[in-house]
Enzyme design. Structure first.
Site, PDB file in Angstrom:
ATOM      1  N   LYS A 190      22.358  19.760  -3.766  1.00 45.94           N
ATOM      2  CA  LYS A 190      21.722  20.959  -5.142  1.00 45.94           C
ATOM      3  C   LYS A 190      20.949  20.562  -5.155  1.00 45.94           C
ATOM      4  O   LYS A 190      19.273  19.350  -5.409  1.00 45.94           O
ATOM      5  CB  LYS A 190      22.891  19.966  -6.418  1.00 45.94           C
ATOM      6  CG  LYS A 190      22.867  20.351  -7.490  1.00 45.94           C
ATOM      7  CD  LYS A 190      22.192  19.572  -9.139  1.00 45.94           C
ATOM      8  CE  LYS A 190      21.296  19.296  -8.886  1.00 45.94           C
ATOM      9  NZ  LYS A 190      19.622  20.401  -9.118  1.00 45.94           N
ATOM     10  N   GLU A 265      14.726   7.884  -2.607  1.00 48.53           N
ATOM     11  CA  GLU A 265      13.988   7.891  -2.003  1.00 48.53           C
ATOM     12  C   GLU A 265      12.946   8.309  -3.712  1.00 48.53           C
ATOM     13  O   GLU A 265      13.187   9.507  -4.718  1.00 48.53           O
ATOM     14  CB  GLU A 265      13.507   9.291  -1.549  1.00 48.53           C
ATOM     15  CG  GLU A 265      11.998   9.147  -0.914  1.00 48.53           C
ATOM     16  CD  GLU A 265      10.450   9.532  -1.047  1.00 48.53           C
ATOM     17  OE1 GLU A 265      10.549   9.221  -2.221  1.00 48.53           O
ATOM     18  OE2 GLU A 265      10.550  11.000  -0.863  1.00 48.53           O
ATOM     19  N   CYS A 299       5.093  11.470  -5.068  1.00 46.81           N
ATOM     20  CA  CYS A 299       5.396  10.448  -5.081  1.00 46.81           C
ATOM     21  C   CYS A 299       5.005   9.159  -4.759  1.00 46.81           C
ATOM     22  O   CYS A 299       5.005   7.955  -4.821  1.00 46.81           O
ATOM     23  CB  CYS A 299       7.156  10.038  -4.364  1.00 46.81           C
ATOM     24  SG  CYS A 299       6.797  10.836  -2.356  1.00 46.81           S
ATOM     25  N   GLU A 396       4.231   5.803 -13.450  1.00 48.67           N
ATOM     26  CA  GLU A 396       4.082   7.358 -12.482  1.00 48.67           C
ATOM     27  C   GLU A 396       4.283   8.260 -13.844  1.00 48.67           C
ATOM     28  O   GLU A 396       5.157   8.010 -14.620  1.00 48.67           O
ATOM     29  CB  GLU A 396       5.318   7.440 -12.100  1.00 48.67           C
ATOM     30  CG  GLU A 396       5.536   8.078 -10.931  1.00 48.67           C
ATOM     31  CD  GLU A 396       6.650   8.511 -10.059  1.00 48.67           C
ATOM     32  OE1 GLU A 396       7.781   8.628 -10.754  1.00 48.67           O
ATOM     33  OE2 GLU A 396       6.334   9.200  -8.947  1.00 48.67           O
TER      34      GLU A 396
HETATM   35  P1  NAI Z   1      15.348  13.898 -11.982  1.00 47.81           P
HETATM   36  O1  NAI Z   1      14.814  12.559 -11.028  1.00 47.81           O
HETATM   37  O2  NAI Z   1      15.485  13.721 -12.759  1.00 47.81           O
HETATM   38  O3  NAI Z   1      15.419  14.828 -11.040  1.00 47.81           O
HETATM   39  C1  NAI Z   1      15.723  14.213  -9.452  1.00 47.81           C
HETATM   40  C2  NAI Z   1      17.081  15.782  -9.048  1.00 47.81           C
HETATM   41  O4  NAI Z   1      17.992  14.972  -9.366  1.00 47.81           O
HETATM   42  C3  NAI Z   1      17.389  17.335  -9.638  1.00 47.81           C
HETATM   43  O5  NAI Z   1      17.954  17.886  -8.905  1.00 47.81           O
HETATM   44  C4  NAI Z   1      18.097  17.051 -11.354  1.00 47.81           C
HETATM   45  O6  NAI Z   1      19.097  18.048 -11.172  1.00 47.81           O
HETATM   46  C5  NAI Z   1      19.369  15.568  -9.870  1.00 47.81           C
HETATM   47  N1  NAI Z   1      19.835  14.860 -11.720  1.00 47.81           N
HETATM   48  C6  NAI Z   1      19.011  14.520 -12.706  1.00 47.81           C
HETATM   49  N2  NAI Z   1      20.325  13.840 -13.049  1.00 47.81           N
HETATM   50  C7  NAI Z   1      21.000  13.376 -12.476  1.00 47.81           C
HETATM   51  C8  NAI Z   1      22.066  13.055 -12.355  1.00 47.81           C
HETATM   52  N3  NAI Z   1      23.134  12.446 -13.871  1.00 47.81           N
HETATM   53  N4  NAI Z   1      23.245  13.601 -11.494  1.00 47.81           N
HETATM   54  C9  NAI Z   1      22.374  13.799 -10.910  1.00 47.81           C
HETATM   55  N5  NAI Z   1      21.184  14.398  -9.845  1.00 47.81           N
HETATM   56  C10 NAI Z   1      21.011  14.164 -11.196  1.00 47.81           C
HETATM   57  O7  NAI Z   1      13.749  14.233 -11.999  1.00 47.81           O
HETATM   58  P2  NAI Z   1      12.923  14.914 -13.178  1.00 47.81           P
HETATM   59  O8  NAI Z   1      13.626  14.737 -14.857  1.00 47.81           O
HETATM   60  O9  NAI Z   1      12.831  16.379 -12.801  1.00 47.81           O
HETATM   61  O10 NAI Z   1      11.161  14.165 -13.065  1.00 47.81           O
HETATM   62  C11 NAI Z   1      11.103  13.075 -13.680  1.00 47.81           C
HETATM   63  C12 NAI Z   1      10.182  12.194 -13.617  1.00 47.81           C
HETATM   64  O11 NAI Z   1      11.033  11.806 -12.552  1.00 47.81           O
HETATM   65  C13 NAI Z   1       9.252  12.344 -12.922  1.00 47.81           C
HETATM   66  O12 NAI Z   1       7.882  12.729 -13.719  1.00 47.81           O
HETATM   67  C14 NAI Z   1       8.274  11.643 -12.124  1.00 47.81           C
HETATM   68  O13 NAI Z   1       7.930  10.660 -12.431  1.00 47.81           O
HETATM   69  C15 NAI Z   1       9.531  11.812 -10.836  1.00 47.81           C
HETATM   70  N6  NAI Z   1      10.160  12.197 -10.378  1.00 47.81           N
HETATM   71  C16 NAI Z   1       9.552  11.774  -8.818  1.00 47.81           C
HETATM   72  C17 NAI Z   1       9.914  12.613  -7.881  1.00 47.81           C
HETATM   73  C18 NAI Z   1       9.849  11.736  -6.120  1.00 47.81           C
HETATM   74  O14 NAI Z   1       9.384  12.628  -5.683  1.00 47.81           O
HETATM   75  N7  NAI Z   1      10.017  10.652  -6.338  1.00 47.81           N
HETATM   76  C19 NAI Z   1      10.403  14.082  -7.514  1.00 47.81           C
HETATM   77  C20 NAI Z   1      10.514  14.394  -9.140  1.00 47.81           C
HETATM   78  C21 NAI Z   1      10.345  13.359  -9.903  1.00 47.81           C
END
Ligand code: NAI
Ligand code: MG
Length: 493
Positions: A190, A265, A299, A396
């Site tokens: 996904k 991660e 990250c 972050e």
């Molecule tokens: P997120 O963790 O919500 O999204 C990442 C992935 O998880 C996306 O594909 C999303 O559709 C999916 N997802 C979201 N909620 C889910 C659920 N309940 N069950 C299963 N899958 C789910 O991150 P988001 O909202 O895009 O960004 C929010 C913050 O997260 C950013 O501001 C940043 O601080 C952090 N982040 C960290 C990343 C990293 O590489 N460590 C990458 C992206 C965001």
């Protein structure tokens, strides 16, 4: 600034973009018929409408992945041929690199020079690295008591659900697909709803490469619906997730009833430590790269920059000059160093952290405001005189906001560097090898860079201590979570 007319490469990329879901080898609309929009963050315009999958689409994709996992065409495929398919995918990505780079830049906003020279070469390298592993997953013989032959073999874990973020859309696909395929798993991916387009292109190339139907499935959709269904599905053996810690908490809880294997991660607030005796030119470049790469959306961003007191003032002023000189603008301009943030939500989050930095008394010495009036651009921002308890030092931010903190000695900086819930990465800049080793030894982080930053290699494991993750990706270690071990004991009579 973003040009009014679209770059020709972007136009061509839109025309050929795939927008459906890939299930069982076929490109299909969502069963509900629904779609969602994906945007160009440089212009805020809609690029395309993409199939919005939900529970039913996930059900179909998991069924296809399970069927493929159990089919002879995949299960019994010679491991060397499995490797060749992965090599083939890498070759096809190399063939289409210009087109893929344009699509990545269009959907994510990252500068074309980075898509072309950074992200996609790493994608190709990761696939080739793991392609070579496919026929080398050997087990071992264990000398147990009695007249027995005991051996351990390694087998694929099964159907892998993979949920990825938007910051490195293609690279995250490669980090997830390459070890899973080498191990012999089948996949339901996904992609992030902000940046689905290059994953879909990779799906097309995987079909062209000749992966059997159902080995790679892609379902687009939102996290709370499609992602949620994938996590809860009883037919999925393992979830690999990259994203926010709070999302990982939800995933862990939702995966509990089916006791899925999980790898995470997650985020970071990585300390980047500069001692007085460092090569200052190199340390300044490292601080810039460590934080501003990819618009600060990394990250492992070195977002807590600790500078020793004697060097502090000059370091901050030189950094501020560099930040102000950074070239922002049209991501399709090859001279552009910084593009827009990925979407409105991230833009708003970052701007609110900039406000909080000012309100809590940090000194803004560069940036601190948006760039232009269209697109999610934010000027490279530096806060000096930051204290450890300020939100800009603890949270972050995931944007181009650097917090610079002052320290006196090594004991103090190690203690402060570790005073965080995160533990993804750290860096240290010094000419003193003992100091470098001591920091590398005592900092609680999955990766430590000495006199460098953001050095990635497909062979080097990457992942987090503490709230930054569970498990490791890349390297030989990255295969473990896609494999089960089977102990076979044979009585020799
Ligand atoms: P997120 O963790 O919500 O999204 C990442 C992935 O998880 C996306 O594909 C999303 O559709 C999916 N997802 C979201 N909620 C889910 C659920 N309940 N069950 C299963 N899958 C789910 O991150 P988001 O909202 O895009 O960004 C929010 C913050 O997260 C950013 O501001 C940043 O601080 C952090 N982040 C960290 C990343 C990293 O590489 N460590 C990458 C992206 C965001
Ligand atoms: Mg979210």
């Amino acid at each position: 600034m973003a040009t009014a007319t679209l770059d020709k490469r972007a136009e061509a990329a839109i025309k050929t973009a795939q927008t459906k879901n890939l299930i069982g080898g076929k490109w299909v609309n969502a069963l509900s018929g629904r779609t969602f929009a994906t945007y160009n963050p440089a212009t805020e315009d809609v690029i395309a409408h993409v199939a919005e999958g939900d529970r039913d689409d996930i059900d179909m994709a998991v069924a296809a992945a399970r069927k493929a996992f159990e089919s002879k065409s995949w299960r019994k495929m010679d491991a060397r041929d499995r490797g060749r398919l992965i090599y083939k995918l890498a070759d096809l990505i190399e063939r289409d690199i210009e087109q893929l780079a344009a699509l990545e830049t269009l959907d994510n906003g990252k500068p074309i020079s980075e898509s072309l020279n950074g992200d996609i070469p790493l994608v190709i390298d990761c696939l080739r690295y793991y392609a070579g592993w496919a026929d080398k997953l050997q087990g071992s013989v264990v000398p147990i008591r009695g007249n027995n032959l005991c051996y351990i073999k390694r087998e694929p874990v099964g159907v892998a659900g993979q949920i990825i973020p938007w910051n490195f859309p293609m690279l995250m696909v490669a980090w997830k697909w390459a070890p899973a395929l080498a191990a012999g798993c089948t996949i339901v991916l996904k992609p992030a709803e902000q940046t689905p387009l290059t994953a879909l292109k990779m799906g097309e190339l995987a079909m062209e490469a000749g992966f059997p139907d159902g080995v790679i499935n892609i379902v687009n959709g939102l996290g709370e619906t499609a992602g949620d269904a994938l996590v809860k599905h009883r037919g999925v053996d393992k979830i690999a997730f990259t994203g926010e810690g709070r999302t990982a908490e939800i995933i862990m809880a939702n995966a509990a009833p089916s006791l899925k294997r999980l790898t995470f991660e997650l985020g970071g607030k990585s300390p980047n430590i500069v001692f007085d005796d460092a090569d200052m030119d190199a340390a300044i470049d490292g601080a810039m790269l460590g934080l501003y790469l990819n618009q600060g959306q990394c990250c492992c961003a070195g977002s807590r920059l600790f500078v020793q007191e004697k060097a502090y003032d000059e370091f901050v002023s030189r950094l501020a000059d560099k930040a102000k000189a950074r070239r922002l603008g049209d991501p399709f301009d090859s001279a552009t160093e910084q593009g827009p943030q990925v979407d409105q939500a991230q833009f708003d989050k970052i701007m609110s952290y900039i406000d909080s930095g000012r309100n809590q008394g940090a000194k803004c010495v560069a940036g601190g405001e948006r760039f232009g009036d269209k697109g999610y651009f934010i000027k490279p921002t530096i806060f000096a005189d930051v204290e450890d308890t300020m939100a800009v030092a603890t949270d972050e931010i995931f944007g181009p906001v650097l917090s610079v903190l002052k320290f006196k000695d090594i004991d103090e900086v190690i203690r402060r560097a570790n005073a965080t819930e995160y533990g993804l990465a750290a860096a240290v800049w010094t000419r003193d090898i003992s100091k470098a080793h001591r920091v590398a030894d005592e900092v609680r982080a999955g990766t430590v860079w000495v006199n460098c930053y953001d050095v990635f290699d497909a062979a080097a494991p990457f992942g987090g201590f503490k709230r930054s993750g569970i498990g490791r990706e890349l390297g030989a270690k990255g295969l473990d979570s896609y494999l089960e071990e089977k102990t076979v004991t044979i009585s020799l009579g």
